[in-house]
Design an enzyme around this catalytic site. Sequence first.
Site, mmCIF file in Angstrom:
data_model
loop_
_atom_site.group_PDB
_atom_site.id
_atom_site.type_symbol
_atom_site.label_atom_id
_atom_site.label_comp_id
_atom_site.label_asym_id
_atom_site.label_seq_id
_atom_site.Cartn_x
_atom_site.Cartn_y
_atom_site.Cartn_z
ATOM 1 N N ASP A 204 -7.178 -7.628 -0.701
ATOM 2 C CA ASP A 204 -5.880 -8.321 -1.141
ATOM 3 C C ASP A 204 -4.775 -7.226 -1.732
ATOM 4 O O ASP A 204 -5.158 -6.115 -2.217
ATOM 5 C CB ASP A 204 -6.446 -9.195 -2.479
ATOM 6 C CG ASP A 204 -5.334 -10.107 -3.045
ATOM 7 O OD1 ASP A 204 -5.094 -11.262 -2.458
ATOM 8 O OD2 ASP A 204 -5.014 -9.796 -4.126
ATOM 9 N N GLU A 266 -4.342 -7.335 3.950
ATOM 10 C CA GLU A 266 -3.363 -8.370 3.396
ATOM 11 C C GLU A 266 -2.113 -7.602 3.110
ATOM 12 O O GLU A 266 -2.134 -7.248 1.930
ATOM 13 C CB GLU A 266 -3.882 -9.495 2.421
ATOM 14 C CG GLU A 266 -2.836 -10.524 1.987
ATOM 15 C CD GLU A 266 -2.421 -10.888 0.687
ATOM 16 O OE1 GLU A 266 -2.063 -11.999 0.467
ATOM 17 O OE2 GLU A 266 -2.843 -9.947 -0.066
#
Length: 542
Positions: A204, A266
């Site tokens: 993330d 990401e």
Amino acid sequence: MPSTDAWWRDAVIYQIYPRSFADSDGDGMGDLPGITARLPRLRELGIGAVWLSPFYVSPQHDAGYDVADYRDVDPRFGTLGDADKLIATAHDLGLKIIVDLVPNHTSSEHAWFRAALAAAPGSPERERYIFRDGLGANGDQPPNSWQSVFGGPAWERVPDGQWYLHLFDVSQPDLNWALPEVRAEFEDVLRFWLDRGVDGFRVDVAHGLIKDPELTDWTAPSVVLGGLEPVGPPPPMWDQEGVHEIYRRWRAVLDTYEGGRILVAEAWVQPEERLARYVRPDEMHQAFNFPYLEAPWLPGPLREVITSSLAANDAVGATTTWVLSNHDVVRHASRLGFPAGTGRKPGIGADDAQPDTGLGLRRARAATLLMLGLPGSAYLYQGEELGLPEHTTMPDEHREDPAWERSGHTERGRDGCRVPIPWEADAPSYGFGPTDASWLPQPAVWSEYALDRQIDVPGSTWELYRSALATRRAENLGGGSLTWESEPESRVLAFRNGGILVLTNFGCAPAGLPSGARVLLSSEPLGDDGRVPTDVTVWAAV
């Protein structure tokens, strides 16, 4: 020794949002046993791996992306034993398991942050995060002008007068990745889950771990996702050079394990050449292609981003990783229901302009066949195989995304794409669980999209996905290469991948196929004359 198992280069990976996939106990919240029970259906769909959004211990201020314990399962979702069973069941079915890792910030309820609040300024406990004195005569102004991507200042003051950085919600304090202790902690977290058998990590906010040590002012507005300009230096909080050292160390950890364990970035980074730096041979294996996700439904921009993405990744020997929907963006079945070229929408509410549902689904099916025809890897988001649209009429009082509150109710946020998915048209909560409970309200139209209404139904979206994934494997499209067949100015986008022609018609007039082409799959029926209608993609053997 590095693994030679490169399964990820052409894999189709299915994202599960655990809250909203399957609820085994009827409390309205999806859980790990519910996921495990539904894995055979995903195997039938034809995907090769599953990515699970966070299921760790968390107060759930940001749907689990505020982690309080990286080595345990939140009781809402089950136990570590349930996670072990899920991993084992997936492997028995021939599926890989990727878990989410959230390294940019912890929860404010993490033991480290509670210790930091209890400690004095300048203490080792505070050094794990980014604490600073404030500006102004009394230190009552934030240390700089940075803004949270959820809205408002990116700084929160604590009772002793210092401020801590939170690029996301106030409950998500940013870690100090300049500190060796932080780096060692996360390498240990990697090993904890690798030892339990996971096949990789989706990282993330992979572009956000390192900040400019000077905390240089930055006045440009932040957005929930993206916000980086394709030219000029990156902002002082994103895409800093130091992140690459971290991922080289992580890659070295993964390479000590067998079976092709992977890292997926990401990283909302532009241009594609900078994004490709995350997937150099000694760093990550994949990076989501967000420029492709954001490209308008127009042949020119799509051709441009496909060409530049392949070139940038080929230059570093990496695969290109395509994606159309995830838990952070409006579902593409709704996004494509607006006029072509419409910009990003930060959620859709009942009093916003509504998409054309029929047009959106037609284009979404065409877009999916176009994406799955490209060489490389692809990610699917749970429910897109059912043709699910965004829940665009959700009452605002049900919204939980922190972006809704922190933006002063100007951004609807991401709840509309996170609604629990339908399995059975006539069951409680449409088969999501054994009761009517659902943590976000499901719209009445969910019955039309339920899986049991689509299995073995010719032309259904489920059957289209299943056929596409089977054909993709049989024709090795993921491991192929692309040659353009259409001209750049054409209203038709056409390329060859091996012996398969992939053609999408964006024009008003029907498009013809080459003489002798044998249609394998079409997102909608062809015309009686065999020509390709508007907003339709065809795969044909040539």
